[in-house]
Design a protein around this motif. Sequence first.
Motif, PDB file in Angstrom:
ATOM      1  N   LEU A 215       0.832  -1.211   0.000  1.00  0.00           N
ATOM      2  CA  LEU A 215       0.000   0.000   0.000  1.00  0.00           C
ATOM      3  C   LEU A 215       0.862   1.255   0.000  1.00  0.00           C
ATOM      4  CD1 LEU A 215      -2.887  -1.027   2.382  1.00  0.00           C
ATOM      5  CD2 LEU A 215      -2.985  -0.623  -0.071  1.00  0.00           C
ATOM      6  N   ALA A 216       1.948   1.198   0.748  1.00  0.00           N
ATOM      7  CA  ALA A 216       2.831   2.364   0.788  1.00  0.00           C
ATOM      8  C   ALA A 216       3.338   2.690  -0.614  1.00  0.00           C
ATOM      9  CB  ALA A 216       4.007   2.094   1.724  1.00  0.00           C
ATOM     10  N   SER A 217       3.647   1.643  -1.389  1.00  0.00           N
ATOM     11  CA  SER A 217       4.177   1.908  -2.735  1.00  0.00           C
ATOM     12  C   SER A 217       3.077   2.378  -3.685  1.00  0.00           C
ATOM     13  CB  SER A 217       4.850   0.657  -3.300  1.00  0.00           C
ATOM     14  OG  SER A 217       3.871  -0.314  -3.607  1.00  0.00           O
ATOM     15  N   LEU A 218       1.838   1.913  -3.454  1.00  0.00           N
ATOM     16  CA  LEU A 218       0.752   2.297  -4.366  1.00  0.00           C
ATOM     17  C   LEU A 218       0.503   3.796  -4.343  1.00  0.00           C
ATOM     18  CD1 LEU A 218      -1.884  -0.560  -4.066  1.00  0.00           C
ATOM     19  CD2 LEU A 218      -0.042  -0.251  -5.696  1.00  0.00           C
ATOM     20  N   HIS A 219       0.739   4.412  -3.170  1.00  0.00           N
ATOM     21  CA  HIS A 219       0.560   5.860  -3.053  1.00  0.00           C
ATOM     22  C   HIS A 219       1.351   6.598  -4.121  1.00  0.00           C
ATOM     23  CE1 HIS A 219      -1.822   6.841   0.385  1.00  0.00           C
ATOM     24  NE2 HIS A 219      -1.318   5.816   1.018  1.00  0.00           N
ATOM     25  N   THR A 220       2.637   6.324  -4.186  1.00  0.00           N
ATOM     26  CA  THR A 220       3.471   7.019  -5.167  1.00  0.00           C
ATOM     27  C   THR A 220       3.233   6.466  -6.561  1.00  0.00           C
ATOM     28  OG1 THR A 220       5.156   5.507  -4.429  1.00  0.00           O
ATOM     29  CG2 THR A 220       5.364   7.795  -3.721  1.00  0.00           C
ATOM     30  N   ALA A 221       2.798   5.179  -6.628  1.00  0.00           N
ATOM     31  CA  ALA A 221       2.686   4.539  -7.938  1.00  0.00           C
ATOM     32  C   ALA A 221       1.645   5.213  -8.817  1.00  0.00           C
ATOM     33  CB  ALA A 221       2.372   3.057  -7.782  1.00  0.00           C
ATOM     34  N   PHE A 222       0.540   5.688  -8.240  1.00  0.00           N
ATOM     35  CA  PHE A 222      -0.451   6.311  -9.117  1.00  0.00           C
ATOM     36  C   PHE A 222       0.107   7.592  -9.721  1.00  0.00           C
ATOM     37  CE2 PHE A 222      -4.139   8.526 -10.667  1.00  0.00           C
ATOM     38  CZ  PHE A 222      -4.770   7.515 -11.359  1.00  0.00           C
ATOM     39  N   GLY A 223       0.884   8.302  -8.952  1.00  0.00           N
ATOM     40  CA  GLY A 223       1.572   9.473  -9.498  1.00  0.00           C
ATOM     41  C   GLY A 223       2.427   9.096 -10.692  1.00  0.00           C
ATOM     42  N   PHE A 224       3.157   7.973 -10.560  1.00  0.00           N
ATOM     43  CA  PHE A 224       3.983   7.502 -11.672  1.00  0.00           C
ATOM     44  C   PHE A 224       3.132   7.141 -12.878  1.00  0.00           C
ATOM     45  CE2 PHE A 224       7.429   6.097  -8.518  1.00  0.00           C
ATOM     46  CZ  PHE A 224       8.104   7.275  -8.720  1.00  0.00           C
ATOM     47  N   ALA A 225       1.966   6.535 -12.616  1.00  0.00           N
ATOM     48  CA  ALA A 225       1.091   6.138 -13.724  1.00  0.00           C
ATOM     49  C   ALA A 225       0.664   7.374 -14.511  1.00  0.00           C
ATOM     50  CB  ALA A 225      -0.120   5.384 -13.188  1.00  0.00           C
ATOM     51  N   LEU A 226       0.321   8.436 -13.781  1.00  0.00           N
ATOM     52  CA  LEU A 226      -0.071   9.674 -14.455  1.00  0.00           C
ATOM     53  C   LEU A 226       1.102  10.235 -15.266  1.00  0.00           C
ATOM     54  CD1 LEU A 226      -2.226  11.902 -12.097  1.00  0.00           C
ATOM     55  CD2 LEU A 226      -2.786  11.097 -14.393  1.00  0.00           C
ATOM     56  N   ILE A 227       2.258  10.241 -14.666  1.00  0.00           N
ATOM     57  CA  ILE A 227       3.446  10.729 -15.371  1.00  0.00           C
ATOM     58  C   ILE A 227       3.647   9.918 -16.643  1.00  0.00           C
ATOM     59  CG2 ILE A 227       5.964  10.915 -15.277  1.00  0.00           C
ATOM     60  CD1 ILE A 227       5.681  11.438 -12.285  1.00  0.00           C
ATOM     61  N   GLY A 228       3.528   8.585 -16.520  1.00  0.00           N
ATOM     62  CA  GLY A 228       3.709   7.720 -17.673  1.00  0.00           C
ATOM     63  C   GLY A 228       2.729   8.065 -18.781  1.00  0.00           C
ATOM     64  N   ALA A 229       1.467   8.219 -18.396  1.00  0.00           N
ATOM     65  CA  ALA A 229       0.439   8.516 -19.402  1.00  0.00           C
ATOM     66  C   ALA A 229       0.734   9.860 -20.071  1.00  0.00           C
ATOM     67  CB  ALA A 229      -0.933   8.526 -18.736  1.00  0.00           C
ATOM     68  N   ILE A 230       1.071  10.857 -19.271  1.00  0.00           N
ATOM     69  CA  ILE A 230       1.259  12.198 -19.825  1.00  0.00           C
ATOM     70  C   ILE A 230       2.512  12.271 -20.693  1.00  0.00           C
ATOM     71  CG2 ILE A 230       1.792  14.585 -19.183  1.00  0.00           C
ATOM     72  CD1 ILE A 230      -0.207  14.197 -16.862  1.00  0.00           C
ATOM     73  N   VAL A 231       3.585  11.641 -20.226  1.00  0.00           N
ATOM     74  CA  VAL A 231       4.807  11.644 -21.043  1.00  0.00           C
ATOM     75  C   VAL A 231       4.555  10.908 -22.345  1.00  0.00           C
ATOM     76  CG1 VAL A 231       7.162  10.750 -21.198  1.00  0.00           C
ATOM     77  CG2 VAL A 231       6.407  11.914 -19.133  1.00  0.00           C
ATOM     78  N   GLY A 232       3.818   9.796 -22.275  1.00  0.00           N
ATOM     79  CA  GLY A 232       3.479   9.047 -23.472  1.00  0.00           C
ATOM     80  C   GLY A 232       2.695   9.904 -24.455  1.00  0.00           C
ATOM     81  N   GLU A 233       1.730  10.655 -23.925  1.00  0.00           N
ATOM     82  CA  GLU A 233       0.931  11.524 -24.789  1.00  0.00           C
ATOM     83  C   GLU A 233       1.797  12.633 -25.380  1.00  0.00           C
ATOM     84  OE1 GLU A 233      -3.146  10.972 -22.169  1.00  0.00           O
ATOM     85  OE2 GLU A 233      -1.942  12.806 -21.990  1.00  0.00           O
ATOM     86  N   TYR A 234       2.706  13.113 -24.565  1.00  0.00           N
ATOM     87  CA  TYR A 234       3.600  14.175 -25.000  1.00  0.00           C
ATOM     88  C   TYR A 234       4.443  13.695 -26.187  1.00  0.00           C
ATOM     89  CZ  TYR A 234       6.772  18.105 -24.558  1.00  0.00           C
ATOM     90  OH  TYR A 234       7.497  19.229 -24.808  1.00  0.00           O
ATOM     91  N   ALA A 235       4.831  12.428 -26.118  1.00  0.00           N
ATOM     92  CA  ALA A 235       5.673  11.887 -27.189  1.00  0.00           C
ATOM     93  C   ALA A 235       4.886  11.657 -28.470  1.00  0.00           C
ATOM     94  CB  ALA A 235       6.313  10.575 -26.721  1.00  0.00           C
ATOM     95  N   GLY A 236       3.585  11.610 -28.375  1.00  0.00           N
ATOM     96  CA  GLY A 236       2.788  11.417 -29.579  1.00  0.00           C
ATOM     97  C   GLY A 236       1.445  10.825 -29.246  1.00  0.00           C
ATOM     98  N   ALA A 237       0.362  11.573 -29.532  1.00  0.00           N
ATOM     99  CA  ALA A 237      -0.964  11.066 -29.206  1.00  0.00           C
ATOM    100  C   ALA A 237      -2.011  11.872 -29.960  1.00  0.00           C
ATOM    101  CB  ALA A 237      -1.222  11.177 -27.699  1.00  0.00           C
ATOM    102  N   SER A 238      -3.281  11.404 -29.903  1.00  0.00           N
ATOM    103  CA  SER A 238      -4.351  12.155 -30.532  1.00  0.00           C
ATOM    104  C   SER A 238      -5.274  12.794 -29.500  1.00  0.00           C
ATOM    105  CB  SER A 238      -5.145  11.241 -31.464  1.00  0.00           C
ATOM    106  OG  SER A 238      -5.487  10.060 -30.777  1.00  0.00           O
ATOM    107  N   LYS A 239      -5.029  12.511 -28.233  1.00  0.00           N
ATOM    108  CA  LYS A 239      -5.846  13.092 -27.166  1.00  0.00           C
ATOM    109  C   LYS A 239      -5.147  12.947 -25.820  1.00  0.00           C
ATOM    110  CE  LYS A 239     -10.735  13.810 -27.184  1.00  0.00           C
ATOM    111  NZ  LYS A 239     -10.867  14.628 -28.361  1.00  0.00           N
TER     112      LYS A 239
END
Lengths: 297, 266
Positions: A215-239
């Motif tokens: 659980l302790a790791s999940l706290h920071t992990a969702f932040g990482f998930a958002l970063i991953g999604a946003i960086v991925g979109e930044y690299a190329g996306a349609s939305k």
Amino acid sequence: MSLDTSAVLHSGPDGPRSDQDPGDDLSAVHRARRRHAGVVWSLRLVVLVAVFGAWEVLATYVIDPFYYSKPSLIVVRLFEWFTVGTSKGSIWSNISVTLQEAVYGFVLGAILGVILGILLGRARLLAEVLQPFIQALNAVPRIVLAALFIIWFGLGMESKVATALVLVFFPVFFNAFQGAREVDRNFVDNARILGASRVQILWSIVVPSATSWILASLHTAFGFALIGAIVGEYAGASKGIGLLISTAQGTFDSAGIYAGMILSTVLALLAEVILGGAEKRLLRWRPPSQATTTAGI
Amino acid sequence: MEHLIELANATKRFPNGKGGIHTAIRDVTLTVEPGQFVAVVGPTGCGKSTTLSLISGLQPPSVGTVKVNGKDVDGVPDGVGYMFQADAMLPWRSVLANVAAGPIWRGVEKSQARDRARDWIARVGLEGFEGYYMHQLSGGMRKRVALAQTLVNEPSILLMDEPFSALDVQTRALMQQELLRLWAGTNAAVVFVTHDLEEAIVLADRVVVMTASPARIKAVYDVGLSRPRDVEELRITTEFIDVYRSIWSSLSAEVDIARKVPSRVA
Ligand SMILES: Nc1ncnc2c1ncn2[C@@H]1O[C@H](COP(=O)(O)OP(=O)(O)OP(=O)(O)O)[C@@H](O)[C@H]1O
Ligand SMILES: [Mg+2]
């Protein structure tokens, strides 16, 4: 206050007032605690106003708002996004895409991390064999994989989910691994005596023991998930929010970049609240002092 | 002849952390029959818990043999219940879930296991605490949960490692009486480790005195006091005092030796 034993415990002259003997007067303790919370929140507000106020003033009179933007411009941009819409369609559709990518990546990465972490935590030899490889994988700058995933999976959601997954996987994996290793021997021995099989020990002893680590790791992990999604979109996306940010960058719209940042920050904070609630429920068995400190950080 | 528990020249060595080896028990030979109550006393750190862990199958002997029901111990033998010296209740489970764990793990249906657990929780005097978590209980209450958790499996061999040493005098006497009552109907063998010679004599048929580290069996005394026993009244009878005196002279010599070698007592 009477001279009872509890008075001795608080002999420090500058102990916090809310630490009074609860036996004395419970409502006074509650009042003191509420007053303390009020003070903390007012001070936080002061900090917020000071920072943004200073920024606004500086950007108006000293520095160039074209490069650094300023709070009022950001508010206008956000307002525009929510009322008129963005250049890439309605703001809600963009938020929803980013959120979906992050949630899928988070869930898949967390499940994989927990399962592999716990299994490897219980398989000493395998863990020892694989250790250098895992360490090497962990050392790879994973954010770069976003570019690779776009080649592999295209501009759609899959490539962002994959980036989020990879970012989530490692912290969850390492915590689950550690949690599974540090299981109290007494618990395992006692369960063996009581008749538990290996699978039952894994499920009833190891998994719950590792839960607070996970659980302790999940706290920071969702932040990482958002970063991953946003960086991925930044690299190329349609939305997505990442796309909004990269579009804003392309048009030198620094207010737009900030607005995107604020959106993703709000999403991360909301997720934090939800995860915090889930953690509290799952760790109800803990003595309250510990539970509140973990929730409070 | 087949015994319920049979240790023959059992020796257990551990790595001592400094690269050497430490012999915890040496050449222990002991047999226990069904229905027997055996108490084990000895100075601290001598190897009493180690002896129990050999019988329970949690640890293999380094040398010698350990048999339960005539078979070499390999893994936890059927019918063994073991109340550890250290707390081993799961903190994330309620009292009820902790006590019901054994039967559920052994394949008893859940509702039935819970009924049995409730029954044992009541028998150890914790009715009304079924929903409590471990941190909400006192040390003595936790010991009782452990007792219920062990007894709910109805073991034929009951290993107990200083189960009552954390309790106050009155509660301890109460629990001793309760243990004798619960045990009387069964044909279970009990191996009961304690520091307290009085407790050993009050409860047991035989008292095993172990030497200071590394533990060997110094002597075995038959207590020969009749049953049923009243633990409070028994303590002041002359028979009890006679038995106590003879065993104490043997035990106190070992305790003195253990004290003079403080490095061994860790
Ligand atoms: N797993 C282990 N690894 C290394 N040494 C051990 C281990 N278990 C026990 N020992 C050592 O074996 C000796 C006997 O330990 P044991 O726990 O059997 O003593 P004991 O008679 O039960 O003591 P006490 O009355 O204090 O509980 C001790 O010196 C201890 O350090
Ligand atoms: Mg011991």
